[in-house]
Design an enzyme around this catalytic site. Structure first.
Site, PDB file in Angstrom:
ATOM      1  N   TRP A 134       0.867  -1.188   0.000  1.00 44.21           N
ATOM      2  CA  TRP A 134       0.000   0.000   0.000  1.00 44.21           C
ATOM      3  C   TRP A 134       0.904   1.238   0.000  1.00 44.21           C
ATOM      4  O   TRP A 134       1.864   1.298   0.787  1.00 44.21           O
ATOM      5  CB  TRP A 134      -0.877  -0.061   1.251  1.00 44.21           C
ATOM      6  CG  TRP A 134      -1.813   1.083   1.432  1.00 44.21           C
ATOM      7  CD1 TRP A 134      -2.703   1.576   0.512  1.00 44.21           C
ATOM      8  CD2 TRP A 134      -1.982   1.867   2.618  1.00 44.21           C
ATOM      9  NE1 TRP A 134      -3.415   2.611   1.059  1.00 44.21           N
ATOM     10  CE2 TRP A 134      -2.996   2.812   2.337  1.00 44.21           C
ATOM     11  CE3 TRP A 134      -1.391   1.869   3.879  1.00 44.21           C
ATOM     12  CZ2 TRP A 134      -3.420   3.743   3.289  1.00 44.21           C
ATOM     13  CZ3 TRP A 134      -1.809   2.779   4.828  1.00 44.21           C
ATOM     14  CH2 TRP A 134      -2.814   3.713   4.534  1.00 44.21           C
ATOM     15  N   ASP A 215      -0.647  -5.324   9.473  1.00 42.35           N
ATOM     16  CA  ASP A 215      -1.604  -4.315   9.041  1.00 42.35           C
ATOM     17  C   ASP A 215      -2.877  -5.067   8.680  1.00 42.35           C
ATOM     18  O   ASP A 215      -2.904  -5.849   7.726  1.00 42.35           O
ATOM     19  CB  ASP A 215      -1.049  -3.563   7.824  1.00 42.35           C
ATOM     20  CG  ASP A 215      -2.012  -2.475   7.363  1.00 42.35           C
ATOM     21  OD1 ASP A 215      -3.094  -2.346   7.971  1.00 42.35           O
ATOM     22  OD2 ASP A 215      -1.686  -1.763   6.397  1.00 42.35           O
ATOM     23  N   LYS A 251     -13.229  -0.550   6.225  1.00 45.15           N
ATOM     24  CA  LYS A 251     -13.837  -1.395   5.187  1.00 45.15           C
ATOM     25  C   LYS A 251     -14.877  -2.344   5.778  1.00 45.15           C
ATOM     26  O   LYS A 251     -15.969  -2.472   5.254  1.00 45.15           O
ATOM     27  CB  LYS A 251     -12.776  -2.228   4.467  1.00 45.15           C
ATOM     28  CG  LYS A 251     -11.452  -1.567   4.294  1.00 45.15           C
ATOM     29  CD  LYS A 251     -11.392  -0.622   3.134  1.00 45.15           C
ATOM     30  CE  LYS A 251     -10.133   0.216   3.243  1.00 45.15           C
ATOM     31  NZ  LYS A 251      -9.735   0.917   2.083  1.00 45.15           N
TER      32      LYS A 251
HETATM   33  C1  LIG Z   1      -3.238  -2.098   3.393  1.00 46.88           C
HETATM   34  C2  LIG Z   1      -3.920  -0.937   4.015  1.00 46.88           C
HETATM   35  N1  LIG Z   1      -3.555  -0.537   5.230  1.00 46.88           N
HETATM   36  C3  LIG Z   1      -4.143   0.492   5.837  1.00 46.88           C
HETATM   37  C4  LIG Z   1      -5.156   1.196   5.237  1.00 46.88           C
HETATM   38  C5  LIG Z   1      -5.701   2.313   6.032  1.00 46.88           C
HETATM   39  O1  LIG Z   1      -6.986   2.688   5.859  1.00 46.88           O
HETATM   40  P1  LIG Z   1      -7.729   3.562   6.934  1.00 46.88           P
HETATM   41  O2  LIG Z   1      -6.762   4.527   7.521  1.00 46.88           O
HETATM   42  O3  LIG Z   1      -8.789   4.249   6.151  1.00 46.88           O
HETATM   43  O4  LIG Z   1      -8.267   2.615   7.936  1.00 46.88           O
HETATM   44  C6  LIG Z   1      -5.574   0.830   3.953  1.00 46.88           C
HETATM   45  C7  LIG Z   1      -6.599   1.584   3.243  1.00 46.88           C
HETATM   46  O5  LIG Z   1      -6.781   1.556   2.073  1.00 46.88           O
HETATM   47  C8  LIG Z   1      -4.944  -0.276   3.336  1.00 46.88           C
HETATM   48  O6  LIG Z   1      -5.308  -0.701   2.132  1.00 46.88           O
END
Ligand SMILES: Cc1ncc(COP(=O)(O)O)c(C=O)c1O
Length: 419
Positions: A134, A215, A251
């Site tokens: 990511w 993560d 999500k």
């Molecule tokens: C792999 C991964 N980690 C972390 C996040 C963090 O998302 P959020 O801060 O919206 O919870 C995302 C969001 O797309 C992600 O795809």
């Protein structure tokens, strides 16, 4: 004219969020945004889960609720329930009080707080992230003062996992290095290790005393089962070793904008966990003082009530199933068109994204000619597709892979002259 900020240069758009900016500017009604990682219904609309609406109603109706500050670590009940969700109902680590949890600002905030904590209190400053990962990982960890290395993960030839490369690179990492692992539904590739590969990774990580940092942004979203998607994390916690876990409810509860998440640090003993927790407060207090109350209250309401929890699981499974059905429909549409190449990775990959294997040239063609928006690495969000839009995407992919392959020189010239 004579602003004190006159020397500030224009920053580039974020590569992922910038896709939506470009999409919004396109007036063509057939346009399709497959860049953003947010769930959409068959009608292409954002979804607020019924169970979330119910929980919100309960909260609004409860006149005893006030808007006071939360403690630095957030809502205690939410923290306990979050640790239970990822580690399991009967986790010995929870029973032995070995887990320090802080409510943080969704997944990103949890990663950042964890990274800041490690930069201050851990002896190794090097973190290994998968290649690719990511896009924000590199920035989050660099900004926290860690030095970021990559380990091989994705094999473009098989469009699957490069387990050999992964084991070699982590095997060569310095002892104690931090390793970022996507707990499930790897973003952007949609490629996860099989259980026996996770076991190989676990043995290597433990034998080299590396520190796993999970993560976990998609629990339940990959397979439709909260427990199945927690398998990797639970394997690492079951061996009694230490790890960090960043959880996001963006999500799986659709709470994107509420910024609900948690950082858990699993320690070897209750005394260490309690000291770690005290230091987490010192990290958080000067950053944002304490987290917001509303989203975490929604999540806690759902997690603690068995009827609502079951309702959530059903809605979550429906989202995961719709994504799986989009994979099948896209695969079938490409097969029906006789599109050149092997597209079976579309149905093999897991979670919100498919790493199509389309190159940046083909992506640019699809945006220009078909008004389809995605990141230039060829990642598409399956959650943004519907039965109605699959044929349009399949036509675009078919045309893109039928394009004559341009040489590097031609691509270079085109990029200069804008064609
Ligand atoms: C792999 C991964 N980690 C972390 C996040 C963090 O998302 P959020 O801060 O919206 O919870 C995302 C969001 O797309 C992600 O795809």
């Amino acid at each position: 004219m004579d602003s004190v900020f006159a020397a500030v240069v224009q920053a580039p758009e974020d590569p992922i969020l910038g896709v939506t900016v470009a999409y919004n500017k396109d007036p063509n009604p057939i346009k399709l945004n497959l860049g953003v990682g947010a769930y959409r219904t068959e009608e292409g609309k954002p979804l607020v889960l019924n169970v979330v609406r119910k929980a919100e109603q309960l909260l609004v109706n409860d006149r005893s609720r006030v808007k006071e500050y939360l403690p630095i670590l957030g809502l205690a009940e939410f923290n306990k329930l979050s640790a239970k969700l990822i580690l399991g109902d009967d986790s010995p680590a929870i029973q032995e009080n070995r887990v320090a949890t802080a409510q943080c600002l969704s997944g990103t905030g949890s990663l950042r707080v964890g990274a800041e904590f490690l930069a201050k209190h851990y002896h190794q400053r090097t973190i290994y992230i998968p290649l690719p990962s990511w896009g924000n990982h590199l920035k989050v960890f660099t900004m926290a003062g860690l030095s970021v290395n990559a380990y091989r993960y994705y094999d473009p030839a098989t469009r699957g996992l490069n387990i050999q490369g992964l084991l070699e690179d982590l095997g060569a990492a310095p002892s104690g290095a931090i390793v970022l692992l996507h707990a499930c539904a790897h973003n952007p590739t949609g490629v996860d290790p099989a259980p026996e590969q996770w076991e190989q990774i676990r043995q290597l990580i433990r034998s080299k005393a590396l520190l796993p940092f999970f993560d976990c942004a998609y629990q339940g979203f990959a397979s439709g089962s909260l427990d199945a998607d927690a398998l990797a994390v639970r394997m690492f916690v079951a061996d009694g070793g230490e790890c960090l876990i960043a959880q996001s409810y963006a999500k799986n509860m659709g709470l994107y904008g509420e910024r609900v998440g948690a950082l858990s640090i699993v320690c070897k003993g209750a005394d260490v966990a309690s000291r770690v927790e005290s230091q987490l407060k010192l990290v958080i207090r000067p950053m944002y003082s304490n987290p917001p109350i509303h989203g975490a209250s929604i999540a806690a309401t759902i997690l603690k009530n068995s009827d609502m929890y079951n309702e959530w699981k059903i809605e979550l499974k429906a989202m995961a199933d719709r994504i799986i059905s989009m994979r099948k429909q896209l695969y079938d549409a490409l097969s029906a068109r006789g599109t050149a190449g092997d597209w079976s990775h579309i149905i093999k990959q897991i979670g919100m994204f498919t790493f199509t294997g389309l190159n940046s040239d083909q992506v640019a063609f699809m945006t220009k000619e078909y008004h389809i928006y995605m990141t230039s690495d060829g990642r598409i969000s399956m959650a943004g597709l519907s039965s109605k839009t699959v044929p349009h995407l399949a036509d675009a992919i078919h045309a893109a892979v039928t394009l004559p392959v341009r040489s590097k020189f031609e691509i270079y010239v085109a990029s200069i002259f804008g064609f």
